[in-house]
Design a protein around this motif. Sequence first.
Motif, PDB file in Angstrom:
ATOM      1  N   GLY A  43     -10.482  -0.754  -2.962  1.00  0.00           N
ATOM      2  CA  GLY A  43     -10.596  -1.851  -3.493  1.00  0.00           C
ATOM      3  C   GLY A  43      -9.492  -2.935  -2.885  1.00  0.00           C
ATOM      4  O   GLY A  43      -9.167  -4.114  -3.350  1.00  0.00           O
ATOM      5  N   CYS A  44      -8.382  -2.401  -1.984  1.00  0.00           N
ATOM      6  CA  CYS A  44      -7.250  -3.173  -1.415  1.00  0.00           C
ATOM      7  C   CYS A  44      -7.753  -4.063  -0.449  1.00  0.00           C
ATOM      8  O   CYS A  44      -8.679  -4.193   0.046  1.00  0.00           O
ATOM      9  CB  CYS A  44      -6.419  -2.160  -0.710  1.00  0.00           C
ATOM     10  SG  CYS A  44      -6.136  -0.893  -1.683  1.00  0.00           S
ATOM     11  N   GLU A  45      -6.962  -5.026  -0.222  1.00  0.00           N
ATOM     12  CA  GLU A  45      -7.026  -6.254   0.872  1.00  0.00           C
ATOM     13  C   GLU A  45      -6.423  -5.610   1.965  1.00  0.00           C
ATOM     14  O   GLU A  45      -5.177  -5.313   1.891  1.00  0.00           O
ATOM     15  CB  GLU A  45      -6.246  -7.512   0.317  1.00  0.00           C
ATOM     16  CG  GLU A  45      -6.338  -8.402   1.628  1.00  0.00           C
ATOM     17  CD  GLU A  45      -6.108  -9.915   1.245  1.00  0.00           C
ATOM     18  OE1 GLU A  45      -5.332 -10.638   1.856  1.00  0.00           O
ATOM     19  OE2 GLU A  45      -5.723 -10.310  -0.059  1.00  0.00           O
TER      20      GLU A  45
ATOM     21  N   ASP B 169      -3.511  -4.026  -4.478  1.00  0.00           N
ATOM     22  CA  ASP B 169      -2.424  -3.848  -3.517  1.00  0.00           C
ATOM     23  C   ASP B 169      -2.847  -4.721  -2.262  1.00  0.00           C
ATOM     24  O   ASP B 169      -4.207  -4.351  -1.864  1.00  0.00           O
ATOM     25  CB  ASP B 169      -2.097  -2.636  -3.207  1.00  0.00           C
ATOM     26  CG  ASP B 169      -1.106  -2.075  -4.187  1.00  0.00           C
ATOM     27  OD1 ASP B 169      -0.492  -2.725  -4.989  1.00  0.00           O
ATOM     28  OD2 ASP B 169      -0.676  -0.732  -4.347  1.00  0.00           O
ATOM     29  N   LYS B 170      -1.953  -5.103  -1.446  1.00  0.00           N
ATOM     30  CA  LYS B 170      -2.090  -5.623   0.057  1.00  0.00           C
ATOM     31  C   LYS B 170      -1.639  -4.492   0.948  1.00  0.00           C
ATOM     32  O   LYS B 170      -0.271  -4.028   0.759  1.00  0.00           O
ATOM     33  CB  LYS B 170      -1.625  -6.898   0.085  1.00  0.00           C
ATOM     34  CG  LYS B 170      -2.224  -8.172  -0.458  1.00  0.00           C
ATOM     35  CD  LYS B 170      -1.652  -9.448  -0.166  1.00  0.00           C
ATOM     36  CE  LYS B 170      -2.420 -10.536  -0.806  1.00  0.00           C
ATOM     37  NZ  LYS B 170      -1.674 -11.813  -0.490  1.00  0.00           N
TER      38      LYS B 170
ATOM     39  N   SER C 292      10.012  -5.772   7.600  1.00  0.00           N
ATOM     40  CA  SER C 292      10.102  -7.014   7.326  1.00  0.00           C
ATOM     41  C   SER C 292       8.775  -7.575   6.809  1.00  0.00           C
ATOM     42  O   SER C 292       8.883  -8.648   5.823  1.00  0.00           O
ATOM     43  CB  SER C 292      10.481  -8.121   8.342  1.00  0.00           C
ATOM     44  OG  SER C 292       9.765  -8.227   9.253  1.00  0.00           O
ATOM     45  N   THR C 293       7.495  -6.894   7.148  1.00  0.00           N
ATOM     46  CA  THR C 293       6.381  -7.398   6.412  1.00  0.00           C
ATOM     47  C   THR C 293       6.231  -6.926   4.951  1.00  0.00           C
ATOM     48  O   THR C 293       5.168  -7.073   4.462  1.00  0.00           O
ATOM     49  CB  THR C 293       5.264  -7.058   7.422  1.00  0.00           C
ATOM     50  OG1 THR C 293       5.070  -5.449   7.407  1.00  0.00           O
ATOM     51  CG2 THR C 293       5.544  -7.499   8.563  1.00  0.00           C
ATOM     52  N   LEU C 294       7.152  -5.893   4.523  1.00  0.00           N
ATOM     53  CA  LEU C 294       6.672  -5.203   3.301  1.00  0.00           C
ATOM     54  C   LEU C 294       7.246  -6.461   2.094  1.00  0.00           C
ATOM     55  O   LEU C 294       8.152  -6.976   2.302  1.00  0.00           O
ATOM     56  CB  LEU C 294       7.618  -3.847   3.235  1.00  0.00           C
ATOM     57  CG  LEU C 294       6.742  -2.772   3.728  1.00  0.00           C
ATOM     58  CD1 LEU C 294       7.842  -1.744   3.758  1.00  0.00           C
ATOM     59  CD2 LEU C 294       5.726  -2.460   3.136  1.00  0.00           C
ATOM     60  N   LYS C 295       6.809  -6.329   0.876  1.00  0.00           N
ATOM     61  CA  LYS C 295       7.315  -7.257  -0.187  1.00  0.00           C
ATOM     62  C   LYS C 295       8.174  -6.195  -0.689  1.00  0.00           C
ATOM     63  O   LYS C 295       8.433  -4.999  -0.227  1.00  0.00           O
ATOM     64  CB  LYS C 295       6.082  -7.217  -1.328  1.00  0.00           C
ATOM     65  CG  LYS C 295       5.056  -8.049  -1.116  1.00  0.00           C
ATOM     66  CD  LYS C 295       3.801  -8.043  -2.320  1.00  0.00           C
ATOM     67  CE  LYS C 295       2.409  -8.565  -1.869  1.00  0.00           C
ATOM     68  NZ  LYS C 295       1.798  -8.710  -3.049  1.00  0.00           N
ATOM     69  N   PRO C 296       9.081  -6.888  -1.486  1.00  0.00           N
ATOM     70  CA  PRO C 296      10.200  -5.929  -2.308  1.00  0.00           C
ATOM     71  C   PRO C 296       9.407  -4.697  -2.930  1.00  0.00           C
ATOM     72  O   PRO C 296       8.495  -5.001  -3.627  1.00  0.00           O
ATOM     73  CB  PRO C 296      10.734  -6.833  -3.424  1.00  0.00           C
ATOM     74  CG  PRO C 296      10.557  -8.248  -2.768  1.00  0.00           C
ATOM     75  CD  PRO C 296       9.152  -8.288  -2.055  1.00  0.00           C
TER      76      PRO C 296
ATOM     77  N   THR D 159       4.608  -9.638   2.959  1.00  0.00           N
ATOM     78  CA  THR D 159       2.989  -9.490   2.736  1.00  0.00           C
ATOM     79  C   THR D 159       2.727  -8.253   1.990  1.00  0.00           C
ATOM     80  O   THR D 159       1.802  -8.264   1.027  1.00  0.00           O
ATOM     81  CB  THR D 159       2.280  -9.889   3.931  1.00  0.00           C
ATOM     82  OG1 THR D 159       2.685 -11.126   4.495  1.00  0.00           O
ATOM     83  CG2 THR D 159       0.760  -9.685   3.657  1.00  0.00           C
ATOM     84  N   PHE D 160       2.861  -7.092   2.437  1.00  0.00           N
ATOM     85  CA  PHE D 160       2.164  -5.832   2.202  1.00  0.00           C
ATOM     86  C   PHE D 160       2.982  -5.107   1.104  1.00  0.00           C
ATOM     87  O   PHE D 160       4.180  -5.092   0.995  1.00  0.00           O
ATOM     88  CB  PHE D 160       2.117  -5.028   3.509  1.00  0.00           C
ATOM     89  CG  PHE D 160       1.469  -5.704   4.504  1.00  0.00           C
ATOM     90  CD1 PHE D 160      -0.005  -6.194   4.249  1.00  0.00           C
ATOM     91  CD2 PHE D 160       1.887  -6.033   5.643  1.00  0.00           C
ATOM     92  CE1 PHE D 160      -0.558  -6.720   5.352  1.00  0.00           C
ATOM     93  CE2 PHE D 160       1.396  -6.624   6.765  1.00  0.00           C
ATOM     94  CZ  PHE D 160       0.009  -7.012   6.392  1.00  0.00           C
ATOM     95  N   ASP D 161       2.223  -4.356   0.164  1.00  0.00           N
ATOM     96  CA  ASP D 161       2.792  -3.493  -0.707  1.00  0.00           C
ATOM     97  C   ASP D 161       2.840  -2.087  -0.105  1.00  0.00           C
ATOM     98  O   ASP D 161       3.862  -1.351  -0.597  1.00  0.00           O
ATOM     99  CB  ASP D 161       1.671  -3.513  -1.910  1.00  0.00           C
ATOM    100  CG  ASP D 161       1.662  -4.592  -2.717  1.00  0.00           C
ATOM    101  OD1 ASP D 161       2.682  -4.989  -3.445  1.00  0.00           O
ATOM    102  OD2 ASP D 161       0.550  -5.273  -2.321  1.00  0.00           O
TER     103      ASP D 161
END
Length: 319
Positions: free
Chosen positions: A172-174, A150-151, A230-234, A211-213
Motif C-alpha cells: 500500500g506504500c507510495e 509510508d513513502k 538526505s532524502t529521508l524524513k526525520p 521525502t522518504f520514511d
Amino acid sequence: MDVELPALGPKDVKIKVAFCGICHSDLSMINNEWGFSQYPLVAGHEVVGEIVEVGSDVSPDRMGSIVGLGWHSGYCQQCYSCDDGDHNLCASAQPTIAGRHGGFAEYVQANEKSVVELPKGIDMKSAGPMFCGGITVFNPLMQYGIKPTDKVAVIGIGGLGHLGLQFLNAWGCEVTAFTSSESKADEAKQLGAHHVINSREENEIESAANTFDFIITTVNVTLDWNLYLSTLKPKGRLHFVGATLEPLNIGVFSLISGQKQVSGSPVGSPATIAKMLDFAAIHNIKPMVEMFDMSQINEAVEHLEKGDARYRVVLQADF
C-alpha cells in the motif's frame, strides 16, 4: 560429481530437487568472496521440490509435500533467538551451502524446521527465488512496521529490487525506484514503482530531499550514502539488504539532527517465509525468471555473472 549424502537425521527431510534458483550469494560462495567457502562446493539455496524421505521424528504426513528451502538448512532450536521465533538470527544456524551440499543436485537434505510448504497459488517454477531474494526484501517490512501510508524507495532494480517494488506496492506504500539504468524505468513502474529517479543524476536525488520514511538498498556497491540519507524524513530509515563489502561512510550529524536510522537484515525465519508466501499468493507477486536446465548450469552461472539476468535465474531438474 557423485556425492553420498549422510544418513538422514531424526528431524531431517530429503527433498528431490525440481527447481533451484541461482542467487548472487551462490556466486559469492563459489568465488569465496566472503572467505568461508569449502571446496568441493555444491551451491544452490533457492530449492523447490518434493519431500521423498523423512527422519524418524518427522511426521509421515510430510511425505510428498511440495516445499522450498532457502539460505538456512537448520537451527539450534535452543537459543534465545530460536525460542523467540527469530530462527534466522540463530548464531548456530546451518547455511544450506556451507558445510553441506546445496541444491544444484538431484537431492538435498535439511532439518524439517527450515523447509516451508508452498501454499496454493504459488508457482513451483518461479518459487525458488522467493526463499532467498523474496524473503530478504519482505523480512524488513515485518520487522520495522512499514505502514501503507509510508513513502518508500528501493535502490537497485535487480534480483532483489524488482521483488521489493512488488511487495511495497502491494503493501500500500507510495513507491519510488532508484535505478542507474534508464532502460529499467518503464519496467520499474510496471513492477509497482509510482516514481523513478535516475541514481546517476545527483540533482534528481537532491530533489527528493526529506521525502522518504524508509529506503531499502539492494545493491552490493558503494554509493554516496549521505546523499541518500538526505532524502529521508526525520526518523526515516536507510536499510541494507544488499551485501556491500566496503565500510559505510556516513556522517553522524545527519543521523543525529534528523533522528534517522541505519540498519540491515538477513533472510527471514520460517514463520516469516510462510507469511511472505501467503502474501505473495494473495497479491500475485512472483519473481521474473529465466529458466535453464540443470545441465546448463555453467551457462546459467555465466549469464548471471555478466549481469545479464532479468531478474532471477532458475535451474530446472533434467536428471
